[in-house]
Write a protein that holds these residues in place. Structure first.
Motif, PDB file in Angstrom:
ATOM      1  N   VAL A 157      27.097 -15.740  -5.629  1.00  0.00           N
ATOM      2  CA  VAL A 157      26.617 -16.919  -6.357  1.00  0.00           C
ATOM      3  C   VAL A 157      27.628 -17.820  -6.168  1.00  0.00           C
ATOM      4  O   VAL A 157      28.886 -17.759  -6.152  1.00  0.00           O
ATOM      5  N   TYR A 206      22.423 -18.471  -4.710  1.00  0.00           N
ATOM      6  CA  TYR A 206      22.461 -17.025  -4.929  1.00  0.00           C
ATOM      7  C   TYR A 206      21.881 -16.457  -3.601  1.00  0.00           C
ATOM      8  O   TYR A 206      21.144 -17.010  -2.794  1.00  0.00           O
ATOM      9  N   PHE A 259      17.701 -11.036  -8.363  1.00  0.00           N
ATOM     10  CA  PHE A 259      18.479 -11.680  -9.787  1.00  0.00           C
ATOM     11  C   PHE A 259      17.415 -12.383 -10.432  1.00  0.00           C
ATOM     12  O   PHE A 259      16.478 -12.732 -10.146  1.00  0.00           O
ATOM     13  N   TYR A 301      17.799 -13.618 -14.072  1.00  0.00           N
ATOM     14  CA  TYR A 301      18.104 -14.514 -15.193  1.00  0.00           C
ATOM     15  C   TYR A 301      19.252 -15.254 -14.579  1.00  0.00           C
ATOM     16  O   TYR A 301      20.275 -14.952 -14.214  1.00  0.00           O
ATOM     17  N   PHE A 302      19.379 -16.534 -15.024  1.00  0.00           N
ATOM     18  CA  PHE A 302      20.205 -17.667 -14.566  1.00  0.00           C
ATOM     19  C   PHE A 302      21.020 -18.291 -15.774  1.00  0.00           C
ATOM     20  O   PHE A 302      20.307 -19.171 -16.229  1.00  0.00           O
ATOM     21  N   ARG A 332      14.705 -18.404 -16.510  1.00  0.00           N
ATOM     22  CA  ARG A 332      14.410 -17.088 -15.790  1.00  0.00           C
ATOM     23  C   ARG A 332      13.580 -17.615 -14.610  1.00  0.00           C
ATOM     24  O   ARG A 332      12.901 -18.739 -14.746  1.00  0.00           O
ATOM     25  N   LYS A 379      12.960 -21.251  -6.661  1.00  0.00           N
ATOM     26  CA  LYS A 379      12.994 -19.555  -6.211  1.00  0.00           C
ATOM     27  C   LYS A 379      13.041 -19.269  -4.784  1.00  0.00           C
ATOM     28  O   LYS A 379      13.756 -18.395  -4.248  1.00  0.00           O
ATOM     29  N   LYS A 401      16.206 -20.037  -3.419  1.00  0.00           N
ATOM     30  CA  LYS A 401      17.603 -19.608  -4.152  1.00  0.00           C
ATOM     31  C   LYS A 401      18.459 -20.354  -4.492  1.00  0.00           C
ATOM     32  O   LYS A 401      19.655 -20.155  -4.239  1.00  0.00           O
ATOM     33  N   CYS A 436      27.729 -21.380 -12.974  1.00  0.00           N
ATOM     34  CA  CYS A 436      26.394 -20.651 -12.847  1.00  0.00           C
ATOM     35  C   CYS A 436      26.680 -19.175 -12.744  1.00  0.00           C
ATOM     36  O   CYS A 436      27.465 -18.833 -12.117  1.00  0.00           O
ATOM     37  N   ALA A 485      24.253 -15.324 -12.405  1.00  0.00           N
ATOM     38  CA  ALA A 485      23.183 -14.567 -12.192  1.00  0.00           C
ATOM     39  C   ALA A 485      23.176 -13.201 -12.644  1.00  0.00           C
ATOM     40  O   ALA A 485      24.172 -12.504 -12.665  1.00  0.00           O
ATOM     41  N   ARG A 486      22.176 -12.630 -13.185  1.00  0.00           N
ATOM     42  CA  ARG A 486      21.982 -11.350 -13.508  1.00  0.00           C
ATOM     43  C   ARG A 486      21.364 -10.322 -12.742  1.00  0.00           C
ATOM     44  O   ARG A 486      20.228 -10.640 -12.177  1.00  0.00           O
TER      45      ARG A 486
END
Lengths: 113, 114
Positions: free
Chosen positions: A4, A25, A30, A32-33, A51, A68, A71, A90, A92-93
């Motif tokens: 990230v 990212y 990933f 969830y942000f 999301r 998206k 990215k 920031c 990311a999950r």
């Protein structure tokens, strides 16, 4: 290897202007942000999150724009106030495993009165 | 409001000494995390845990151990502290949900290794 990335590292705007903080990212999985903010000598706290099913999330003066395909995402702070001066992270999950959050290196925002 | 308490808040340790950072959460969250924060690097994950008895390596685990003896407590252990481990350490807890993952941070421990 930074998964990230954030830019700029620091940003100064005048009160009333719009601050734009950028994030990109690597991992397309990933899912969830969140953005966290951290005031000096304080701990990070959740500000706003998005999301990938959405390309925009708004909460008052704070808006996340999400792309998206590229990215990339950005946090826009409209009508910036001196009280918005903080470091913004920031994150990311990961979509599997622990669903841990991976943080960027942060943008230090200063809003001049 | 989520409550994550870290102790000590400040610590000066000598090189080669053992350091234990403690964290307690009253949120009944399953997941707990240890991050370190350094200028230019943001928050980097050291170890995390899914629950009592579990510990997992994060992105930068070398030189650190972790212990989760109970749901509430999660410790970070530096067996042989080095000056490169001088940093601010944050503990966090969170719940694993499909929709989101919010973590709640403690106030941090400022560790200086001399």
């Amino acid at each position: 290897q930074q998964q990230v990335r954030q830019s700029p590292q620091s940003l100064t705007v005048w009160e009333g202007e719009t601050a734009i903080l950028n994030c990109s990212y690597e991992d397309s999985t990933f899912d969830y942000f969140p953005w966290y903010w951290q005031f000096p000598r304080e701990s990070p706290a959740l500000l706003i999150a998005i999301r990938p099913v959405s390309n925009k999330k708004e909460d008052g003066r704070f808006t996340i724009f999400f792309n998206k395909r590229e990215k990339k995402l950005s946090l826009h702070i409209t009508d910036s106030q001196p009280g918005d001066s903080a470091t913004y992270f920031c994150a990311a999950r990961a979509s599997s495993g622990s669903w841990q959050l991976i943080f960027g290196s942060g943008t230090q925002l200063t809003v001049m009165p | 409001e989520a409550a994550v308490t870290q102790s000590p808040r400040n610590k000066v340790a000598v090189t080669g000494g053992k350091v234990t950072l403690s964290c307690n959460q009253t949120n009944n969250h399953n997941n707990m995390y240890w991050y370190r924060q350094d200028t230019g690097h943001g928050l980097r994950l050291i170890h995390y845990s899914y629950g009592a008895g579990s510990t997992e390596k994060g992105d930068i685990p070398d030189g650190y151990k972790a212990s989760r003896p109970s749901q509430e407590n999660f410790s970070l252990i530096l067996e042989l502290a080095t000056p490169s481990q001088t940093s601010v350490y944050f503990c966090a807890s969170g719940e694993r949900r499909a929709a989101n993952t919010e973590v709640f941070f403690g106030k941090g421990t400022r560790l200086t290794v001399v």
